[in-house]
Design a protein around this motif. Sequence first.
Motif, PDB file in Angstrom:
ATOM      1  N   SER A 128       0.918  -1.186   0.062  1.00  0.00           N
ATOM      2  CA  SER A 128      -0.051   0.091   0.004  1.00  0.00           C
ATOM      3  C   SER A 128       0.904   1.267   0.007  1.00  0.00           C
ATOM      4  CB  SER A 128      -0.900   0.034   1.370  1.00  0.00           C
ATOM      5  OG  SER A 128      -0.113   0.179   2.336  1.00  0.00           O
ATOM      6  N   ALA A 129      -0.002   2.147  -0.336  1.00  0.00           N
ATOM      7  CA  ALA A 129       1.055   3.651  -0.452  1.00  0.00           C
ATOM      8  C   ALA A 129       1.258   4.085   1.187  1.00  0.00           C
ATOM      9  CB  ALA A 129       0.032   4.721  -0.967  1.00  0.00           C
ATOM     10  N   GLU A 130       0.650   3.571   2.124  1.00  0.00           N
ATOM     11  CA  GLU A 130       1.002   3.818   3.365  1.00  0.00           C
ATOM     12  C   GLU A 130       2.173   3.030   4.110  1.00  0.00           C
ATOM     13  OE1 GLU A 130      -2.357   2.923   2.373  1.00  0.00           O
ATOM     14  OE2 GLU A 130      -3.126   4.647   2.677  1.00  0.00           O
ATOM     15  N   SER A 131       2.166   1.662   3.605  1.00  0.00           N
ATOM     16  CA  SER A 131       3.707   0.954   3.594  1.00  0.00           C
ATOM     17  C   SER A 131       4.699   1.758   3.099  1.00  0.00           C
ATOM     18  CB  SER A 131       3.346  -0.533   3.373  1.00  0.00           C
ATOM     19  OG  SER A 131       3.299  -0.750   1.955  1.00  0.00           O
ATOM     20  N   ILE A 132       4.524   2.173   1.908  1.00  0.00           N
ATOM     21  CA  ILE A 132       5.627   2.913   1.075  1.00  0.00           C
ATOM     22  C   ILE A 132       6.247   4.065   1.821  1.00  0.00           C
ATOM     23  CG2 ILE A 132       6.480   3.702  -1.275  1.00  0.00           C
ATOM     24  CD1 ILE A 132       6.167   0.458  -0.939  1.00  0.00           C
ATOM     25  N   ALA A 133       5.166   4.723   2.409  1.00  0.00           N
ATOM     26  CA  ALA A 133       5.554   5.838   3.198  1.00  0.00           C
ATOM     27  C   ALA A 133       6.481   5.826   4.415  1.00  0.00           C
ATOM     28  CB  ALA A 133       4.014   6.694   3.827  1.00  0.00           C
ATOM     29  N   LEU A 134       6.574   4.300   4.916  1.00  0.00           N
ATOM     30  CA  LEU A 134       7.602   4.046   5.951  1.00  0.00           C
ATOM     31  C   LEU A 134       9.139   4.068   5.642  1.00  0.00           C
ATOM     32  CD1 LEU A 134       5.472   1.079   7.373  1.00  0.00           C
ATOM     33  CD2 LEU A 134       5.695   3.398   8.344  1.00  0.00           C
ATOM     34  N   TRP A 135       9.304   4.359   4.270  1.00  0.00           N
ATOM     35  CA  TRP A 135      10.543   4.216   3.872  1.00  0.00           C
ATOM     36  C   TRP A 135      11.359   5.506   4.191  1.00  0.00           C
ATOM     37  CZ3 TRP A 135      13.354  -0.120   1.712  1.00  0.00           C
ATOM     38  CH2 TRP A 135      12.465  -1.367   1.405  1.00  0.00           C
ATOM     39  N   ARG A 136      12.544   5.609   4.339  1.00  0.00           N
ATOM     40  CA  ARG A 136      13.432   6.866   4.606  1.00  0.00           C
ATOM     41  C   ARG A 136      14.555   6.912   3.524  1.00  0.00           C
ATOM     42  NH1 ARG A 136      17.948   6.668   6.951  1.00  0.00           N
ATOM     43  NH2 ARG A 136      17.360   4.845   7.872  1.00  0.00           N
ATOM     44  N   ILE A 137      14.685   7.876   2.872  1.00  0.00           N
ATOM     45  CA  ILE A 137      15.693   7.981   1.759  1.00  0.00           C
ATOM     46  C   ILE A 137      16.791   8.947   2.480  1.00  0.00           C
ATOM     47  CG2 ILE A 137      16.154   9.063  -0.248  1.00  0.00           C
ATOM     48  CD1 ILE A 137      14.179   6.787  -0.586  1.00  0.00           C
ATOM     49  N   THR A 138      17.866   8.358   2.171  1.00  0.00           N
ATOM     50  CA  THR A 138      19.081   8.870   2.561  1.00  0.00           C
ATOM     51  C   THR A 138      20.200   9.074   1.260  1.00  0.00           C
ATOM     52  OG1 THR A 138      19.229   8.180   4.785  1.00  0.00           O
ATOM     53  CG2 THR A 138      21.393   9.139   3.949  1.00  0.00           C
ATOM     54  N   ASN A 139      20.289  10.172   0.761  1.00  0.00           N
ATOM     55  CA  ASN A 139      21.265  10.616  -0.496  1.00  0.00           C
ATOM     56  C   ASN A 139      22.553  11.232   0.121  1.00  0.00           C
ATOM     57  OD1 ASN A 139      18.975   9.865  -2.357  1.00  0.00           O
ATOM     58  ND2 ASN A 139      18.210  11.951  -1.716  1.00  0.00           N
ATOM     59  N   ASP A 140      23.498  11.328  -0.956  1.00  0.00           N
ATOM     60  CA  ASP A 140      24.642  11.739  -0.755  1.00  0.00           C
ATOM     61  C   ASP A 140      24.998  13.270  -0.141  1.00  0.00           C
ATOM     62  OD1 ASP A 140      24.222  12.948  -3.113  1.00  0.00           O
ATOM     63  OD2 ASP A 140      25.736  11.532  -4.191  1.00  0.00           O
ATOM     64  N   GLY A 141      23.673  13.878  -0.191  1.00  0.00           N
ATOM     65  CA  GLY A 141      23.663  15.198   0.261  1.00  0.00           C
ATOM     66  C   GLY A 141      24.219  15.245   1.824  1.00  0.00           C
ATOM     67  N   VAL A 142      24.152  14.079   2.785  1.00  0.00           N
ATOM     68  CA  VAL A 142      24.768  14.353   3.762  1.00  0.00           C
ATOM     69  C   VAL A 142      26.126  14.346   3.957  1.00  0.00           C
ATOM     70  CG1 VAL A 142      22.954  12.631   4.931  1.00  0.00           C
ATOM     71  CG2 VAL A 142      24.810  11.839   4.143  1.00  0.00           C
ATOM     72  N   MET A 143      26.733  14.239   2.642  1.00  0.00           N
ATOM     73  CA  MET A 143      28.272  14.423   2.480  1.00  0.00           C
ATOM     74  C   MET A 143      28.569  15.428   1.642  1.00  0.00           C
ATOM     75  SD  MET A 143      29.252  10.293   2.600  1.00  0.00           S
ATOM     76  CE  MET A 143      30.479  10.706   1.882  1.00  0.00           C
ATOM     77  N   GLY A 144      27.495  16.263   1.016  1.00  0.00           N
ATOM     78  CA  GLY A 144      27.677  17.251   0.121  1.00  0.00           C
ATOM     79  C   GLY A 144      27.320  17.315  -1.456  1.00  0.00           C
ATOM     80  N   GLY A 145      26.899  15.660  -1.566  1.00  0.00           N
ATOM     81  CA  GLY A 145      26.438  15.501  -2.903  1.00  0.00           C
ATOM     82  C   GLY A 145      25.132  15.800  -3.391  1.00  0.00           C
ATOM     83  N   VAL A 146      24.677  15.547  -4.580  1.00  0.00           N
ATOM     84  CA  VAL A 146      23.564  16.137  -4.935  1.00  0.00           C
ATOM     85  C   VAL A 146      22.425  15.045  -5.843  1.00  0.00           C
ATOM     86  CG1 VAL A 146      24.190  18.539  -5.524  1.00  0.00           C
ATOM     87  CG2 VAL A 146      24.612  17.032  -7.128  1.00  0.00           C
ATOM     88  N   SER A 147      22.876  13.781  -5.524  1.00  0.00           N
ATOM     89  CA  SER A 147      22.174  12.786  -5.648  1.00  0.00           C
ATOM     90  C   SER A 147      20.691  12.752  -5.212  1.00  0.00           C
ATOM     91  CB  SER A 147      22.608  11.369  -5.596  1.00  0.00           C
ATOM     92  OG  SER A 147      23.982  11.357  -6.167  1.00  0.00           O
TER      93      SER A 147
END
Length: 168
Positions: free
Chosen positions: A12-31
């Motif tokens: 379900s869309a609700e189950s997908i909402a539980l996902w957390r995204i971490t991109n390389d922006g935590v290190m200065g990237g722009v992915s």
Amino acid sequence: MIDLTRAVDLSSAESIALWRITNDGVMGGVSEGRMLFNGGHGIFSGHISLENNGGFSSAFRPVEGVPTKLHSIQIDIQGDGNCYQLRAVVFDNGYRLAYKQDFDTVAGQRQIFTFPLVDFKASFRGRLISNAPILVSSDVREVGFLVNNHKAGDFTLSVFGIAFLEGG
């Protein structure tokens, strides 16, 4: 087919909402990455940029109550030809350790992979931890995927199922 009794919910869309995204922006990237819902499964997709020393995107979601004595993780995916990592996260003495297993996808082909927990390699901030304990199912607090191919471009990984299994 994945045994839904020990599966991560992707229905379900609700189950997908539980996902957390971490991109390389935590290190200065722009992915950029995202997890979307599409008719009964999730789609982890985005764009990898190598600008500003970037080059990765990851998606994780919490899991609770994984029983002890399970020996493997099975995934049902359809990829784009990129290499990905399946990751299982544990918390050890206040540290977040990601146990990883690489897998290659074939563009447009649905594939099922089964990975024994003993084959996962522990890492912390990209470095392997050689003296980490073997991954145990009941310690897993998050599961997810990471793309880090050291090349710029779009990526798409359709995720139809993730389950913990007794055999391996």
